[in-house]
Design a protein around this motif. Sequence first.
Motif, PDB file in Angstrom:
ATOM      1  N   LYS A  37       0.818  -1.219   0.000  1.00  0.00           N
ATOM      2  CA  LYS A  37       0.000   0.000   0.000  1.00  0.00           C
ATOM      3  C   LYS A  37       0.850   1.266   0.000  1.00  0.00           C
ATOM      4  CE  LYS A  37      -2.602  -1.051   3.568  1.00  0.00           C
ATOM      5  NZ  LYS A  37      -3.549  -1.004   4.667  1.00  0.00           N
ATOM      6  N   LYS A  38       1.857   1.316   0.866  1.00  0.00           N
ATOM      7  CA  LYS A  38       2.556   2.576   1.113  1.00  0.00           C
ATOM      8  C   LYS A  38       3.824   2.772   0.296  1.00  0.00           C
ATOM      9  CE  LYS A  38       0.476   3.005   5.558  1.00  0.00           C
ATOM     10  NZ  LYS A  38       0.542   2.852   6.973  1.00  0.00           N
ATOM     11  N   PHE A  39       4.416   1.680  -0.206  1.00  0.00           N
ATOM     12  CA  PHE A  39       5.658   1.812  -0.959  1.00  0.00           C
ATOM     13  C   PHE A  39       5.597   1.114  -2.309  1.00  0.00           C
ATOM     14  CE2 PHE A  39       6.944   2.534   3.406  1.00  0.00           C
ATOM     15  CZ  PHE A  39       7.776   3.626   3.278  1.00  0.00           C
ATOM     16  N   ALA A  40       4.411   0.917  -2.835  1.00  0.00           N
ATOM     17  CA  ALA A  40       4.203   0.299  -4.148  1.00  0.00           C
ATOM     18  C   ALA A  40       4.873  -1.073  -4.236  1.00  0.00           C
ATOM     19  CB  ALA A  40       4.709   1.210  -5.262  1.00  0.00           C
ATOM     20  N   GLY A  41       4.909  -1.805  -3.126  1.00  0.00           N
ATOM     21  CA  GLY A  41       5.389  -3.176  -3.130  1.00  0.00           C
ATOM     22  C   GLY A  41       6.849  -3.372  -2.818  1.00  0.00           C
ATOM     23  N   SER A  42       7.626  -2.311  -2.652  1.00  0.00           N
ATOM     24  CA  SER A  42       9.057  -2.472  -2.418  1.00  0.00           C
ATOM     25  C   SER A  42       9.568  -1.399  -1.461  1.00  0.00           C
ATOM     26  CB  SER A  42       9.804  -2.381  -3.745  1.00  0.00           C
ATOM     27  OG  SER A  42      11.183  -2.469  -3.522  1.00  0.00           O
ATOM     28  N   LEU A  43      10.055  -1.824  -0.299  1.00  0.00           N
ATOM     29  CA  LEU A  43      10.616  -0.922   0.700  1.00  0.00           C
ATOM     30  C   LEU A  43      12.120  -1.154   0.768  1.00  0.00           C
ATOM     31  CD1 LEU A  43      10.412   1.042   3.135  1.00  0.00           C
ATOM     32  CD2 LEU A  43       9.962  -0.950   4.555  1.00  0.00           C
ATOM     33  N   ALA A  44      12.898  -0.115   0.500  1.00  0.00           N
ATOM     34  CA  ALA A  44      14.354  -0.213   0.520  1.00  0.00           C
ATOM     35  C   ALA A  44      14.892   0.397   1.815  1.00  0.00           C
ATOM     36  CB  ALA A  44      14.951   0.504  -0.680  1.00  0.00           C
ATOM     37  N   ILE A  45      15.711  -0.370   2.523  1.00  0.00           N
ATOM     38  CA  ILE A  45      16.269   0.056   3.805  1.00  0.00           C
ATOM     39  C   ILE A  45      17.781   0.207   3.676  1.00  0.00           C
ATOM     40  CG2 ILE A  45      16.646  -0.583   6.212  1.00  0.00           C
ATOM     41  CD1 ILE A  45      14.088  -2.207   6.109  1.00  0.00           C
ATOM     42  N   ARG A  46      18.283   1.335   4.145  1.00  0.00           N
ATOM     43  CA  ARG A  46      19.735   1.542   4.224  1.00  0.00           C
ATOM     44  C   ARG A  46      20.121   1.391   5.689  1.00  0.00           C
ATOM     45  NH1 ARG A  46      24.685   0.936   4.069  1.00  0.00           N
ATOM     46  NH2 ARG A  46      26.090   2.683   3.717  1.00  0.00           N
ATOM     47  N   MET A  47      20.869   0.346   5.997  1.00  0.00           N
ATOM     48  CA  MET A  47      21.329   0.083   7.361  1.00  0.00           C
ATOM     49  C   MET A  47      22.591   0.898   7.604  1.00  0.00           C
ATOM     50  SD  MET A  47      20.743  -2.020   9.936  1.00  0.00           S
ATOM     51  CE  MET A  47      21.587  -2.380  11.441  1.00  0.00           C
ATOM     52  N   VAL A  48      22.578   1.714   8.667  1.00  0.00           N
ATOM     53  CA  VAL A  48      23.737   2.536   9.012  1.00  0.00           C
ATOM     54  C   VAL A  48      24.140   2.232  10.444  1.00  0.00           C
ATOM     55  CG1 VAL A  48      24.614   4.885   9.271  1.00  0.00           C
ATOM     56  CG2 VAL A  48      23.039   4.362   7.429  1.00  0.00           C
ATOM     57  N   ASP A  49      25.388   1.867  10.617  1.00  0.00           N
ATOM     58  CA  ASP A  49      25.947   1.591  11.939  1.00  0.00           C
ATOM     59  C   ASP A  49      26.731   2.817  12.364  1.00  0.00           C
ATOM     60  OD1 ASP A  49      27.292   0.756  14.167  1.00  0.00           O
ATOM     61  OD2 ASP A  49      28.397  -0.841  13.171  1.00  0.00           O
ATOM     62  N   SER A  50      26.278   3.491  13.401  1.00  0.00           N
ATOM     63  CA  SER A  50      26.948   4.719  13.824  1.00  0.00           C
ATOM     64  C   SER A  50      27.879   4.508  15.009  1.00  0.00           C
ATOM     65  CB  SER A  50      25.895   5.785  14.167  1.00  0.00           C
ATOM     66  OG  SER A  50      25.105   5.355  15.253  1.00  0.00           O
ATOM     67  N   GLY A  51      28.247   3.266  15.268  1.00  0.00           N
ATOM     68  CA  GLY A  51      29.177   2.977  16.353  1.00  0.00           C
ATOM     69  C   GLY A  51      28.626   1.962  17.334  1.00  0.00           C
ATOM     70  N   MET A  97      31.661   8.851  13.446  1.00  0.00           N
ATOM     71  CA  MET A  97      30.586   8.437  12.540  1.00  0.00           C
ATOM     72  C   MET A  97      29.489   9.480  12.343  1.00  0.00           C
ATOM     73  SD  MET A  97      31.240   5.692  11.046  1.00  0.00           S
ATOM     74  CE  MET A  97      29.661   5.380  10.316  1.00  0.00           C
ATOM     75  N   ALA A  98      29.396  10.473  13.205  1.00  0.00           N
ATOM     76  CA  ALA A  98      28.330  11.476  13.106  1.00  0.00           C
ATOM     77  C   ALA A  98      28.261  12.151  11.735  1.00  0.00           C
ATOM     78  CB  ALA A  98      28.459  12.508  14.216  1.00  0.00           C
ATOM     79  N   PRO A  99      29.381  12.637  11.158  1.00  0.00           N
ATOM     80  CA  PRO A  99      29.268  13.264   9.836  1.00  0.00           C
ATOM     81  C   PRO A  99      28.827  12.297   8.743  1.00  0.00           C
ATOM     82  CG  PRO A  99      31.526  13.442  10.676  1.00  0.00           C
ATOM     83  CD  PRO A  99      30.728  12.741  11.694  1.00  0.00           C
ATOM     84  N   HIS A 100      29.207  11.036   8.861  1.00  0.00           N
ATOM     85  CA  HIS A 100      28.827  10.050   7.845  1.00  0.00           C
ATOM     86  C   HIS A 100      27.349   9.688   7.938  1.00  0.00           C
ATOM     87  CE1 HIS A 100      33.014   9.705   6.809  1.00  0.00           C
ATOM     88  NE2 HIS A 100      33.306   9.474   8.085  1.00  0.00           N
ATOM     89  N   VAL A 101      26.827   9.627   9.155  1.00  0.00           N
ATOM     90  CA  VAL A 101      25.395   9.367   9.336  1.00  0.00           C
ATOM     91  C   VAL A 101      24.586  10.520   8.752  1.00  0.00           C
ATOM     92  CG1 VAL A 101      23.567   9.118  11.051  1.00  0.00           C
ATOM     93  CG2 VAL A 101      25.710   7.885  11.337  1.00  0.00           C
ATOM     94  N   LEU A 102      25.004  11.755   9.044  1.00  0.00           N
ATOM     95  CA  LEU A 102      24.301  12.921   8.507  1.00  0.00           C
ATOM     96  C   LEU A 102      24.379  12.969   6.985  1.00  0.00           C
ATOM     97  CD1 LEU A 102      25.391  15.568  11.150  1.00  0.00           C
ATOM     98  CD2 LEU A 102      23.195  14.408  10.964  1.00  0.00           C
ATOM     99  N   ILE A 133      31.608   9.724  22.276  1.00  0.00           N
ATOM    100  CA  ILE A 133      30.211  10.021  21.978  1.00  0.00           C
ATOM    101  C   ILE A 133      30.046  11.529  21.866  1.00  0.00           C
ATOM    102  CG2 ILE A 133      27.832   9.692  22.695  1.00  0.00           C
ATOM    103  CD1 ILE A 133      29.539   7.127  22.095  1.00  0.00           C
ATOM    104  N   GLU A 134      29.643  11.960  20.676  1.00  0.00           N
ATOM    105  CA  GLU A 134      29.493  13.391  20.419  1.00  0.00           C
ATOM    106  C   GLU A 134      28.099  13.885  20.762  1.00  0.00           C
ATOM    107  OE1 GLU A 134      29.217  15.416  16.294  1.00  0.00           O
ATOM    108  OE2 GLU A 134      31.328  15.387  16.851  1.00  0.00           O
ATOM    109  N   THR A 135      27.087  13.163  20.313  1.00  0.00           N
ATOM    110  CA  THR A 135      25.715  13.635  20.456  1.00  0.00           C
ATOM    111  C   THR A 135      24.754  12.453  20.364  1.00  0.00           C
ATOM    112  OG1 THR A 135      24.090  15.175  19.575  1.00  0.00           O
ATOM    113  CG2 THR A 135      25.502  14.085  17.984  1.00  0.00           C
ATOM    114  N   THR A 136      23.494  12.703  20.631  1.00  0.00           N
ATOM    115  CA  THR A 136      22.490  11.650  20.458  1.00  0.00           C
ATOM    116  C   THR A 136      21.962  11.679  19.035  1.00  0.00           C
ATOM    117  OG1 THR A 136      20.683  13.092  21.139  1.00  0.00           O
ATOM    118  CG2 THR A 136      21.789  11.843  22.873  1.00  0.00           C
ATOM    119  N   ALA A 137      21.415  10.567  18.615  1.00  0.00           N
ATOM    120  CA  ALA A 137      20.884  10.480  17.251  1.00  0.00           C
ATOM    121  C   ALA A 137      19.685  11.405  17.075  1.00  0.00           C
ATOM    122  CB  ALA A 137      20.493   9.045  16.933  1.00  0.00           C
ATOM    123  N   LYS A 138      18.817  11.474  18.086  1.00  0.00           N
ATOM    124  CA  LYS A 138      17.600  12.281  17.917  1.00  0.00           C
ATOM    125  C   LYS A 138      17.867  13.775  17.945  1.00  0.00           C
ATOM    126  CE  LYS A 138      16.145  11.696  22.700  1.00  0.00           C
ATOM    127  NZ  LYS A 138      15.154  11.110  23.564  1.00  0.00           N
TER     128      LYS A 138
END
Length: 168
Positions: A37-51, A97-102, A133-138
């Motif tokens: 319904k929401k993604f026309a049958g295909s949901l693509a996920i990018r997994m990011v490990d920030s540490g 990892m913070a700049p790469h996540v952003l 640890i620089e900052t929180t994800a949220k």
Amino acid sequence: MIRFWNRRLKSSILTENPELDEKIQTIRKNIKSEVKKKFAGSLAIRMVDSGSCNACEAECNALSNPYYDLERLGIYFVASPRHADIMLLSGLMTFNMAPHVLDAYRQIPNPKWVVTLGDCPMMQAPFEKTFAIETTAKSEIPIAHHIPGCPPSPKEIIEGLLEFLQKI
């Protein structure tokens, strides 16, 4: 040795769990319909490990095995954030990892969502108070949904993805 085989032949299959199998089947059916319904049958996920300690990534690898088989439901892990619909973020936001996540977040096309995985992104990990640890994800990126656990089991990850899909 003969006693072992006699006992083994008399016992049933110990790896099956009918209650869990029924629950997984129900979740699979719901996820497949929500993705359709929401993604026309295909949901693509990018997994990011920030540490992280990689426990969450190991559980996500289990999602590709024949028992869970997310690809059959229309959910794929992609290598490029430019092909992703959502970012699955695990681990503490470390200084390196913070700049790469952003950067990965900026590359995901709109509309984009971030789903955090495990206790680390919510700063509930035992090693959150370190110099790395620089900052929180949220505080850096908007988080649409959180899947708790340390690490969450593949079943909990699937349930969390279903909750996310029903929320949006």
